[in-house]
Design an enzyme around this catalytic site. Structure first.
Site, mmCIF file in Angstrom:
data_model
loop_
_atom_site.group_PDB
_atom_site.id
_atom_site.type_symbol
_atom_site.label_atom_id
_atom_site.label_comp_id
_atom_site.label_asym_id
_atom_site.label_seq_id
_atom_site.Cartn_x
_atom_site.Cartn_y
_atom_site.Cartn_z
ATOM 1 N N HIS A 136 160.951 -54.196 41.931
ATOM 2 C CA HIS A 136 159.905 -54.043 41.192
ATOM 3 C C HIS A 136 159.907 -53.084 40.033
ATOM 4 O O HIS A 136 159.353 -53.504 38.960
ATOM 5 C CB HIS A 136 158.882 -53.052 42.285
ATOM 6 C CG HIS A 136 158.675 -53.761 43.460
ATOM 7 N ND1 HIS A 136 158.842 -53.114 44.867
ATOM 8 C CD2 HIS A 136 158.110 -54.954 43.908
ATOM 9 C CE1 HIS A 136 158.322 -53.974 45.787
ATOM 10 N NE2 HIS A 136 158.196 -55.161 45.333
ATOM 11 N N LYS A 195 147.063 -55.135 57.290
ATOM 12 C CA LYS A 195 148.684 -55.378 57.214
ATOM 13 C C LYS A 195 149.591 -54.039 57.594
ATOM 14 O O LYS A 195 148.823 -52.893 57.304
ATOM 15 C CB LYS A 195 148.852 -55.406 55.396
ATOM 16 C CG LYS A 195 149.891 -56.339 55.342
ATOM 17 C CD LYS A 195 150.004 -56.913 53.874
ATOM 18 C CE LYS A 195 151.470 -57.560 53.654
ATOM 19 N NZ LYS A 195 151.838 -58.088 52.205
ATOM 20 N N ARG A 254 162.181 -64.007 42.531
ATOM 21 C CA ARG A 254 163.625 -63.894 42.987
ATOM 22 C C ARG A 254 164.321 -65.342 43.024
ATOM 23 O O ARG A 254 165.177 -65.486 41.962
ATOM 24 C CB ARG A 254 163.777 -63.066 44.232
ATOM 25 C CG ARG A 254 163.454 -61.456 44.225
ATOM 26 C CD ARG A 254 163.482 -60.959 45.686
ATOM 27 N NE ARG A 254 162.210 -61.502 46.071
ATOM 28 C CZ ARG A 254 161.227 -60.576 46.964
ATOM 29 N NH1 ARG A 254 161.600 -59.561 47.220
ATOM 30 N NH2 ARG A 254 160.181 -61.213 47.418
ATOM 31 N N SER A 258 161.402 -55.373 49.897
ATOM 32 C CA SER A 258 160.927 -54.249 50.555
ATOM 33 C C SER A 258 161.413 -54.143 52.186
ATOM 34 O O SER A 258 162.006 -53.158 52.779
ATOM 35 C CB SER A 258 159.765 -54.092 50.490
ATOM 36 O OG SER A 258 159.503 -53.421 49.037
HETATM 37 P P1 ADP Z 1 158.138 -57.910 48.351
HETATM 38 O O1 ADP Z 1 158.786 -56.814 47.712
HETATM 39 O O2 ADP Z 1 158.150 -57.514 50.287
HETATM 40 O O3 ADP Z 1 158.414 -59.314 48.093
HETATM 41 P P2 ADP Z 1 155.727 -57.112 47.132
HETATM 42 O O4 ADP Z 1 154.360 -57.437 47.590
HETATM 43 O O5 ADP Z 1 155.769 -55.774 47.223
HETATM 44 O O6 ADP Z 1 156.497 -57.713 48.370
HETATM 45 O O7 ADP Z 1 156.012 -57.557 45.781
HETATM 46 C C1 ADP Z 1 155.220 -57.585 44.593
HETATM 47 C C2 ADP Z 1 155.723 -58.467 43.488
HETATM 48 O O8 ADP Z 1 157.173 -57.976 42.893
HETATM 49 C C3 ADP Z 1 155.786 -60.076 43.937
HETATM 50 O O9 ADP Z 1 155.647 -60.472 42.766
HETATM 51 C C4 ADP Z 1 157.370 -60.109 44.101
HETATM 52 O O10 ADP Z 1 157.861 -61.400 44.046
HETATM 53 C C5 ADP Z 1 157.992 -59.127 43.181
HETATM 54 N N1 ADP Z 1 159.178 -58.776 43.491
HETATM 55 C C6 ADP Z 1 159.611 -58.166 44.768
HETATM 56 N N2 ADP Z 1 160.905 -57.629 44.816
HETATM 57 C C7 ADP Z 1 161.226 -58.407 43.522
HETATM 58 C C8 ADP Z 1 162.824 -58.394 42.997
HETATM 59 N N3 ADP Z 1 163.708 -58.110 43.641
HETATM 60 N N4 ADP Z 1 162.817 -58.783 41.828
HETATM 61 C C9 ADP Z 1 161.555 -59.221 41.257
HETATM 62 N N5 ADP Z 1 160.650 -59.497 41.650
HETATM 63 C C10 ADP Z 1 160.236 -58.829 42.747
#
Ligand code: ADP
Length: 172
Positions: free
Chosen positions: A29, A53, A102, A140
């Site tokens: 993130h 959630k 990803r 996460s």
């Molecule tokens: P999660 O991390 O569980 O996929 P989130 O809702 O917290 O879910 O993710 C928020 C945004 O960040 C989404 O667009 C998700 O695709 C992106 N994201 C999450 N992890 C990564 C990562 N390792 N690299 C790039 N983008 C990410």
């Protein structure tokens, strides 16, 4: 110097919304946020507060963690929202949503989300930013699982998040 050769240059004066659960924020993130902060004008991080959630960290805890992590990035702001993200976009007048991807598996889901946003509000555009390969497997949910089994997640999350995970798991 050619436009964009300085990585600190803001290239587009375009404001974007970066929504997510951030339960908890990971290095993946943070990579998206840092890169976006160099490209776009203003980044509105929107932390989902969905009562149905089941999150490990309370909304307020996720907000406080994110506040610590972005405190030195001037063009980033944090919001909490419990409704549709397109309603947030309409409220703040930002019509671009940023999502990180990803792998191809993410792409399917994210692509469908783009279409859903558009069907709810045709004025919304979505920008997908591919992850850096270092963060390809960071998620996460997996990080929480590793931490709960006593694994080392120090390469996967910022130090403040690692500490928060440790403290929360001790209390659980
Ligand atoms: P999660 O991390 O569980 O996929 P989130 O809702 O917290 O879910 O993710 C928020 C945004 O960040 C989404 O667009 C998700 O695709 C992106 N994201 C999450 N992890 C990564 C990562 N390792 N690299 C790039 N983008 C990410």
């Amino acid at each position: 110097m050619t436009a964009g050769s300085d990585p600190a240059t803001v290239l587009l004066m375009l404001d974007v919304i970066y929504p997510g659960t951030f339960d908890p924020p990971t290095n993946g993130h943070m990579d998206i946020i840092l890169r976006a902060a160099r490209i776009f004008g203003r980044i509105a991080i929107v932390i989902a507060n969905h009562p149905h959630k089941d999150c490990f960290f309370e909304t307020e805890e996720r907000k406080e963690l994110m506040e610590q992590l972005v405190s030195d990035i001037p063009n980033v702001e944090i919001h909490v929202w419990d409704g549709l993200i397109v309603s947030f976009a309409e409220k703040v007048g930002i019509n671009v949503i940023l999502r990180g991807v990803r792998a191809l598996t993410d792409f399917d889901y994210e692509f469908e989300l783009c279409l859903l946003y558009k069907s709810l509000n045709p004025g919304i555009e979505t920008i997908l930013l591919p992850t850096d390969k270092k963060y390809l497997v960071l998620r996460s949910s997996v990080i929480k699982e590793i931490a709960s089994l006593g694994g080392d997640v120090s390469d996967m999350v910022p130090p403040a998040v690692e500490k928060a995970l440790r403290e929360k798991l001790q209390k659980a």
